[in-house]
Write an enzyme that holds these catalytic residues in place. Structure first.
Site, PDB file in Angstrom:
ATOM      1  N   GLY A 139     -14.378  -4.151   0.249  1.00 25.71           N
ATOM      2  CA  GLY A 139     -15.734  -3.633   0.438  1.00 25.71           C
ATOM      3  C   GLY A 139     -16.137  -2.592  -0.590  1.00 25.71           C
ATOM      4  O   GLY A 139     -17.267  -2.617  -1.103  1.00 25.71           O
ATOM      5  N   ARG A 180       0.827  -1.230   0.000  1.00 31.45           N
ATOM      6  CA  ARG A 180       0.000   0.000   0.000  1.00 31.45           C
ATOM      7  C   ARG A 180       0.855   1.272   0.000  1.00 31.45           C
ATOM      8  O   ARG A 180       0.413   2.305  -0.507  1.00 31.45           O
ATOM      9  CB  ARG A 180      -0.960  -0.015   1.189  1.00 31.45           C
ATOM     10  CG  ARG A 180      -2.082  -0.995   0.938  1.00 31.45           C
ATOM     11  CD  ARG A 180      -3.090  -1.078   2.051  1.00 31.45           C
ATOM     12  NE  ARG A 180      -4.257  -1.802   1.574  1.00 31.45           N
ATOM     13  CZ  ARG A 180      -5.169  -2.349   2.340  1.00 31.45           C
ATOM     14  NH1 ARG A 180      -5.078  -2.274   3.662  1.00 31.45           N
ATOM     15  NH2 ARG A 180      -6.195  -2.978   1.819  1.00 31.45           N
ATOM     16  N   LYS A 191     -21.777 -17.792  -0.546  1.00 31.46           N
ATOM     17  CA  LYS A 191     -23.219 -17.685  -0.294  1.00 31.46           C
ATOM     18  C   LYS A 191     -23.951 -16.739  -1.240  1.00 31.46           C
ATOM     19  O   LYS A 191     -23.403 -15.737  -1.676  1.00 31.46           O
ATOM     20  CB  LYS A 191     -23.436 -17.175   1.130  1.00 31.46           C
ATOM     21  CG  LYS A 191     -22.999 -18.174   2.179  1.00 31.46           C
ATOM     22  CD  LYS A 191     -23.264 -17.602   3.543  1.00 31.46           C
ATOM     23  CE  LYS A 191     -23.073 -18.683   4.599  1.00 31.46           C
ATOM     24  NZ  LYS A 191     -23.326 -18.155   5.931  1.00 31.46           N
ATOM     25  N   GLY A 247     -12.995  -9.474  -1.850  1.00 31.24           N
ATOM     26  CA  GLY A 247     -12.864 -10.641  -0.971  1.00 31.24           C
ATOM     27  C   GLY A 247     -11.735 -11.581  -1.357  1.00 31.24           C
ATOM     28  O   GLY A 247     -10.589 -11.180  -1.503  1.00 31.24           O
TER      29      GLY A 247
HETATM   30  P1  AMP Z   1     -16.694 -15.267  -0.898  1.00 32.61           P
HETATM   31  O1  AMP Z   1     -15.898 -14.607   0.194  1.00 32.61           O
HETATM   32  O2  AMP Z   1     -18.162 -15.149  -0.753  1.00 32.61           O
HETATM   33  O3  AMP Z   1     -16.187 -14.879  -2.269  1.00 32.61           O
HETATM   34  O4  AMP Z   1     -16.457 -16.832  -0.725  1.00 32.61           O
HETATM   35  C1  AMP Z   1     -15.202 -17.413  -0.903  1.00 32.61           C
HETATM   36  C2  AMP Z   1     -15.208 -18.766  -0.277  1.00 32.61           C
HETATM   37  O5  AMP Z   1     -16.162 -19.590  -0.898  1.00 32.61           O
HETATM   38  C3  AMP Z   1     -13.878 -19.462  -0.388  1.00 32.61           C
HETATM   39  O6  AMP Z   1     -13.319 -19.609   0.890  1.00 32.61           O
HETATM   40  C4  AMP Z   1     -14.244 -20.810  -1.000  1.00 32.61           C
HETATM   41  O7  AMP Z   1     -13.576 -21.891  -0.372  1.00 32.61           O
HETATM   42  C5  AMP Z   1     -15.724 -20.911  -0.750  1.00 32.61           C
HETATM   43  N1  AMP Z   1     -16.359 -21.827  -1.703  1.00 32.61           N
HETATM   44  C6  AMP Z   1     -16.349 -21.768  -3.051  1.00 32.61           C
HETATM   45  N2  AMP Z   1     -16.999 -22.812  -3.590  1.00 32.61           N
HETATM   46  C7  AMP Z   1     -17.456 -23.560  -2.564  1.00 32.61           C
HETATM   47  C8  AMP Z   1     -18.204 -24.783  -2.474  1.00 32.61           C
HETATM   48  N3  AMP Z   1     -18.612 -25.432  -3.563  1.00 32.61           N
HETATM   49  N4  AMP Z   1     -18.478 -25.266  -1.238  1.00 32.61           N
HETATM   50  C9  AMP Z   1     -18.060 -24.608  -0.142  1.00 32.61           C
HETATM   51  N5  AMP Z   1     -17.363 -23.453  -0.164  1.00 32.61           N
HETATM   52  C10 AMP Z   1     -17.061 -22.934  -1.360  1.00 32.61           C
END
Ligand code: AMP
Length: 394
Positions: free
Chosen positions: A375, A35, A196, A352
Site C-alpha cells: 500500500g 521482516r 483493473k 501488490g
Molecule cells: P493487480 O493486483 O491489480 O496488480 O492485479 C494483478 C492480477 O491481475 C493478477 O492476479 C493477474 O492474474 C491479473 N491479470 C493480469 N492480466 C490479466 C488479464 N489479461 N486478464 C485477467 N486478469 C489479469
C-alpha cells in the site's frame, strides 16, 4: 530527497525504532523471518552508536484491545537468534514496564515493546499516546516504510515530538524511490499492469505527468484496447471505464508516450497449459479471453527498456499465475533485470502482485530495488505524500 539518517543521530541515545514486524505466524511461531532480517541493519547501526534500542511495531489488527493471539512476544526469540544477542520483551509499548525495560538495557541492548495497536490511540494518531511513547526515548527512528502511508501515533505522531531519523531499510527504500520517480535519470519508462483500471486511476494520472513512456498491460490494457475500438471478446475489462481510459490517453498526449499491446495471447479458458493463440487486435473472437501480451508487444517493450535509463514497474502483463500466460511478464522481467544488473538502467518495482510476479520470473535480486511495501509503495506511485516519510524530511 533530503531526510535525516541514522548517521546524523547523536551517540548513546535511547532510540525508539518503528519496525515492520507484521510477520506471518502460525501457532504462535514466526513462519517467515524476512521482516526480522530486514530490521537487522538498523539495529546494528544503532548498536554501533551505543544506543539503547526499543523496537515499536504493530501486529495484526487487535483494534485497540489486548488480544493475546496478537502479541509480539513470539517475535523476540527468533529476532534474538538472528541478531546473536538477547532481545528483552516489555508487555506494553508505554508506561512503567516499558520504561523499566529500556532503563535496564546496556548500551547496544535491545527490547521489543508489545503491539502498538493494543492501544486505540495508535491508529487514531492520538497525541496523548504519542507523548507517552515519546517519553520513553531520546530519538525516534522509522524503519517501517510499509506503514509510512498511515499517520499513526507510532509512525507519525512520535516523529513530531522527538528528533526523527530514517532507518537503514527506510533509507534504501526512499533512495530507490527517489531514483525512480523523484529525480530520475531520463528517459523514464513505466510499466503498469494488473487487473483493473479503476484501482489504478490515481497511479496512471500521476505517472503520465512524470514519465516519458508508459506501457500498459494486463487486464487493464483490455479496457484501453476496448476504449479504442478493439475486439476483446470475453476478456476481463471494465467497459464502463472506457471514457476514463480515453481521457487518460488524451491527457498523456504530447507528454508521455503510451504503449498498449499490439498483439495478444488468447485462450477460451484460464487453465494451466491450456491451448493458447497469438492474435492481432482485429481477430479476437467472442469466446476468447485476452490473457497475456503477445510477442510483438514484448519486443517493443524490450526496445523501450533499452532506450530508457530508468524503469518503474507495478503489475503483471498477464495472468502470470497460470502458465503459459506468464510469458510476457517473465520475458520483460528478465530483460529488465539484465539491464539493471549490468548497470544500464535503474529498475524499481513493487506493489501488490508485482513482487510475486518478479519472484516467479526469478529476477527480484537483480532489480535495483523491489519494494515489498504494498500500500505505501502504491500511494507513493500515486504521488501522495506519506505522513511517515514527510515527518523525516529536513
Ligand atoms: P493487480 O493486483 O491489480 O496488480 O492485479 C494483478 C492480477 O491481475 C493478477 O492476479 C493477474 O492474474 C491479473 N491479470 C493480469 N492480466 C490479466 C488479464 N489479461 N486478464 C485477467 N486478469 C489479469
Amino acid at each position: 530527497m533530503s531526510f535525516r539518517r541514522i548517521e546524523d543521530a547523536p551517540e548513546g541515545q535511547r532510540a525508539l525504532v518503528r519496525v515492520d514486524f507484521n510477520v506471518p505466524m502460525a501457532d504462535g511461531r514466526v513462519t517467515d523471518d524476512t521482516r526480522l532480517r530486514a530490521a537487522l541493519p538498523t539495529i546494528k547501526a544503532l548498536q554501533a552508536k551505543g544506543a539503547k534500542i526499543a523496537l515499536l511495531a504493530h501486529f495484526d489488527r487487535p483494534k485497540g484491545k489486548r488480544v493475546p493471539e496478537m502479541s509480539l512476544k513470539p517475535v523476540a526469540e527468533p529476532l534474538a537468534k538472528l541478531l546473536g544477542a538477547p532481545v528483552a520483551f516489555a508487555d506494553d509499548c508505554v508506561g512503567d514496564a516499558a520504561k523499566a525495560a529500556i532503563d535496564a538495557l546496556a548500551a547496544g541492548g535491545v527490547v521489543l515493546l508489545e503491539n502498538t495497536r493494543y492501544h486505540a490511540g495508535e491508529e487514531k494518531n492520538d497525541a496523548e499516546l504519542a507523548k507517552q511513547i515519546a517519553a520513553l526515548g531520546d530519538i525516534y527512528v522509522n524503519d517501517a516504510f510499509s506503514a509510512a502511508h498511515r499517520a499513526h501515533a507510532s509512525t507519525e505522531g512520535v516523529a513530531h515530538i522527538l528528533p526523527a531519523y530514517a532507518g537503514k531499510q527506510m533509507e534504501r527504500e526512499l533512495d530507490a524511490l527517489d531514483a525512480a520517480l523523484g529525480a530520475p535519470k531520463r528517459p523514464v519508462l513505466g510499466i503498469v499492469g494488473g487487473a483493473k483500471v479503476s484501482t489504478k486511476l490515481d497511479l496512471l494520472k500521476n505517472l503520465i505527468a512524470k514519465l516519458d513512456k508508459l506501457a500498459i498491460g494486463g487486464g487493464m490494457a483490455n479496457t484501453f484496447l476496448y476504449a479504442q475500438g478493439a475486439e476483446i471478446g470475453g476478456s476481463l475489462a471494465e467497459k464502463d471505464m472506457a471514457d476514463t481510459a480515453r481521457e487518460i490517453l488524451a491527457a498523456a498526449k504530447g507528454k508521455c508516450e503510451i504503449l498498449l499491446p499490439v498483439d495478444v495471447v488468447v485462450a477460451t479458458e484460464v487453465k494451466p497449459g491450456v491451448a493458447s493463440t497469438v492474435r492481432d487486435l482485429k481477430s479476437v473472437s467472442a469466446d476468447e479471453k485476452i490473457l497475456d501480451a503477445g510477442p510483438e508487444t514484448v519486443k517493443r517493450l524490450i526496445a523501450a527498456m533499452d532506450a530508457s535509463n530508468t524503469l518503474i514497474w507495478n503489475g503483471p502483463l498477464g495472468v502470470f499465475e497460470v502458465p503459459p500466460f506468464d510469458a510476457a511478464t517473465v520475458a520483460a522481467a528478465k530483460h529488465a533485470a539484465q539491464l539493471a544488473k549490468s548497470g544500464k538502467i535503474t529498475a524499481v518495482a513493487g506493489g501488490g502482485d508485482t513482487v510475486a510476479a518478479l519472484n516467479h520470473a526469478g529476477v527480484s535480486a537483480d532489480f535495483t530495488f523491489v519494494s515489498t511495501a504494498g500500500g505505501a509503495f502504491l500511494e507513493w506511485m500515486e504521488g501522495k505524500e506519506l505522513p511517515g516519510v514527510e515527518a523525516l524530511k529536513r
